[in-house]
Design a protein around this motif. Structure first.
Motif, PDB file in Angstrom:
ATOM      1  N   LEU A   1       2.393 -10.777   2.965  1.00 22.70           N
ATOM      2  CA  LEU A   1       1.799  -9.546   2.452  1.00 22.70           C
ATOM      3  C   LEU A   1       2.838  -8.439   2.556  1.00 22.70           C
ATOM      4  CD1 LEU A   1      -1.795  -9.404   4.034  1.00 22.70           C
ATOM      5  CD2 LEU A   1      -1.192  -9.978   1.686  1.00 22.70           C
ATOM      6  N   SER A   2       2.871  -7.577   1.560  1.00 17.00           N
ATOM      7  CA  SER A   2       3.793  -6.448   1.617  1.00 17.00           C
ATOM      8  C   SER A   2       3.327  -5.473   2.686  1.00 17.00           C
ATOM      9  CB  SER A   2       3.835  -5.736   0.258  1.00 17.00           C
ATOM     10  OG  SER A   2       2.597  -5.084   0.000  1.00 17.00           O
ATOM     11  N   GLU A   3       4.231  -4.640   3.163  1.00 15.07           N
ATOM     12  CA  GLU A   3       3.886  -3.631   4.170  1.00 15.07           C
ATOM     13  C   GLU A   3       2.802  -2.698   3.645  1.00 15.07           C
ATOM     14  OE1 GLU A   3       4.146  -1.785   7.910  1.00 15.07           O
ATOM     15  OE2 GLU A   3       5.026  -3.654   7.175  1.00 15.07           O
TER      16      GLU A   3
ATOM     17  N   GLU B   1      -2.812  -1.026   4.071  1.00 13.05           N
ATOM     18  CA  GLU B   1      -4.076  -0.762   3.377  1.00 13.05           C
ATOM     19  C   GLU B   1      -5.223  -1.504   4.053  1.00 13.05           C
ATOM     20  OE1 GLU B   1      -6.244  -1.496  -0.951  1.00 13.05           O
ATOM     21  OE2 GLU B   1      -4.135  -2.023  -0.687  1.00 13.05           O
ATOM     22  N   ILE B   2      -4.980  -2.754   4.432  1.00 11.83           N
ATOM     23  CA  ILE B   2      -6.007  -3.536   5.122  1.00 11.83           C
ATOM     24  C   ILE B   2      -6.410  -2.848   6.417  1.00 11.83           C
ATOM     25  CG2 ILE B   2      -6.444  -5.691   6.370  1.00 11.83           C
ATOM     26  CD1 ILE B   2      -4.706  -7.108   4.308  1.00 11.83           C
ATOM     27  N   ILE B   3      -5.417  -2.405   7.179  1.00  6.85           N
ATOM     28  CA  ILE B   3      -5.689  -1.761   8.473  1.00  6.85           C
ATOM     29  C   ILE B   3      -6.388  -0.416   8.265  1.00  6.85           C
ATOM     30  CG2 ILE B   3      -4.657  -0.847  10.576  1.00  6.85           C
ATOM     31  CD1 ILE B   3      -2.385  -2.901  10.170  1.00  6.85           C
ATOM     32  N   ASP B   4      -5.917   0.368   7.300  1.00 10.04           N
ATOM     33  CA  ASP B   4      -6.543   1.662   7.004  1.00 10.04           C
ATOM     34  C   ASP B   4      -8.011   1.490   6.645  1.00 10.04           C
ATOM     35  OD1 ASP B   4      -4.225   3.069   7.462  1.00 10.04           O
ATOM     36  OD2 ASP B   4      -3.647   3.183   5.345  1.00 10.04           O
TER      37      ASP B   4
ATOM     38  N   SER C   1      -2.605  -5.682  -7.451  1.00  8.60           N
ATOM     39  CA  SER C   1      -3.837  -5.795  -8.218  1.00  8.60           C
ATOM     40  C   SER C   1      -4.829  -6.719  -7.517  1.00  8.60           C
ATOM     41  CB  SER C   1      -3.528  -6.342  -9.620  1.00  8.60           C
ATOM     42  OG  SER C   1      -4.718  -6.558 -10.337  1.00  8.60           O
ATOM     43  N   ARG C   2      -4.328  -7.859  -7.006  1.00  5.68           N
ATOM     44  CA  ARG C   2      -5.209  -8.783  -6.299  1.00  5.68           C
ATOM     45  C   ARG C   2      -5.768  -8.129  -5.053  1.00  5.68           C
ATOM     46  NH1 ARG C   2      -1.083 -12.452  -7.527  1.00  5.68           N
ATOM     47  NH2 ARG C   2      -0.286 -12.326  -5.398  1.00  5.68           N
ATOM     48  N   SER C   3      -4.919  -7.348  -4.364  1.00  6.29           N
ATOM     49  CA  SER C   3      -5.353  -6.695  -3.142  1.00  6.29           C
ATOM     50  C   SER C   3      -6.460  -5.693  -3.424  1.00  6.29           C
ATOM     51  CB  SER C   3      -4.171  -5.980  -2.470  1.00  6.29           C
ATOM     52  OG  SER C   3      -4.617  -5.186  -1.401  1.00  6.29           O
ATOM     53  N   SER C   4      -6.292  -4.885  -4.482  1.00  3.15           N
ATOM     54  CA  SER C   4      -7.260  -3.843  -4.782  1.00  3.15           C
ATOM     55  C   SER C   4      -8.588  -4.427  -5.237  1.00  3.15           C
ATOM     56  CB  SER C   4      -6.702  -2.903  -5.860  1.00  3.15           C
ATOM     57  OG  SER C   4      -6.455  -3.608  -7.055  1.00  3.15           O
TER      58      SER C   4
END
Length: 252
Positions: free
Chosen positions: A186-188, A193-196, A10-13
């Motif tokens: 960070l989870s895989e 997602e960051i890289i994408d 949730s924090r990531s999104s």
């Protein structure tokens, strides 16, 4: 466990693409700040033997003229450099083991992040860091340094193989290494997602790699990235580290 994973996702999104990439750049600036503050403490030890200066006043003046630093600040940085460059080998040059001792408190072992930081300081690629290189790299993180210098340095940070392009695997390697050094996890899934998202937004021609023009356009659209390429403490070195004043030999 499931709740924690959900919270992390949730924090990531909730973060923008730029904020996620910022998280990957922050460690580089943090490590340089640690380097400066860590060796500043050397000057509090009055028992330390003085190190013979390896540069003339004309050298210091020239470096000040070509950087955002004043003459007094370059003198202060020379004191810092002298302590660092003579911590293991007394030759007036910073060897990788000496930088590793400063950053990681250990002179042995391999470390990707340490190697990358050293390579960027070692502009001549001759295996050691000279004083002029030391001042030049630190000047890039000065608040008054030109934006183009910061953009170029950030690009080179990720261009591990020096191909003139940033590739997906290079970004992943650097993020993993910097996260490891700062203790962040960070989870895989979030990492991918960051890289994408980074490549979806930065790789304009969609060839699977980011060239210098694409990187520049990407960073300019996200000025918060450049904030992580600035160390406020470098605005006035002698004020940030008052003990330097006792070791410099000039008055501005």
């Amino acid at each position: 466990m499931g709740a924690a994973a959900s919270s992390s996702t949730s924090r990531s999104s909730s973060l923008t693409v730029g904020e996620k990439v910022c998280a990957a750049l922050i460690p580089c600036a943090v490590v340089l700040e640690i380097l400066i503050y860590g060796f500043a403490s050397c000057f509090d030890d009055r028992r330390s033997s003085p190190v013979k200066p390896g540069h003339t006043f004309d050298d210091v003046t020239r470096l000040a003229h070509n950087s955002p630093f004043s003459v007094n600040e370059v003198e202060a940085l020379r004191e810092l450099f002298n302590r660092l460059s003579n911590s293991i080998i007394t030759d007036g040059l910073i060897h990788k083991e000496e930088l590793q001792l400063a950053l990681l408190n250990s002179a042995g072992g391999e470390n990707l992040f340490l190697n990358r930081v050293f390579d960027l300081f070692d502009e001549k690629q001759n295996g050691v860091i000279e004083f002029e290189e030391f001042v030049h790299v630190l000047s890039i993180f000065h608040p008054h340094a030109p934006m183009e210098q910061k953009i170029d340095f950030a690009f080179r940070l990720y261009d591990l193989r020096r191909t003139g392009f940033i590739e997906r695997e290079e970004v992943k390697e650097m993020i993993v290494a910097t996260l490891k050094e700062t203790g962040m996890v960070l989870s895989e899934e979030i990492l991918e997602e960051i890289i994408d998202n980074t490549f979806a937004d930065a790789d304009a021609d969609m060839d699977g790699r980011i060239n210098k023009d694409e990187w520049r356009n990407f960073v300019i659209r996200r000025p918060q990235l450049l904030k992580n390429m600035t160390l406020p403490s470098l605005r006035d070195v002698t004020t940030a580290f008052p003990s330097f004043i006792f070791n410099t030999g000039v008055d501005d």
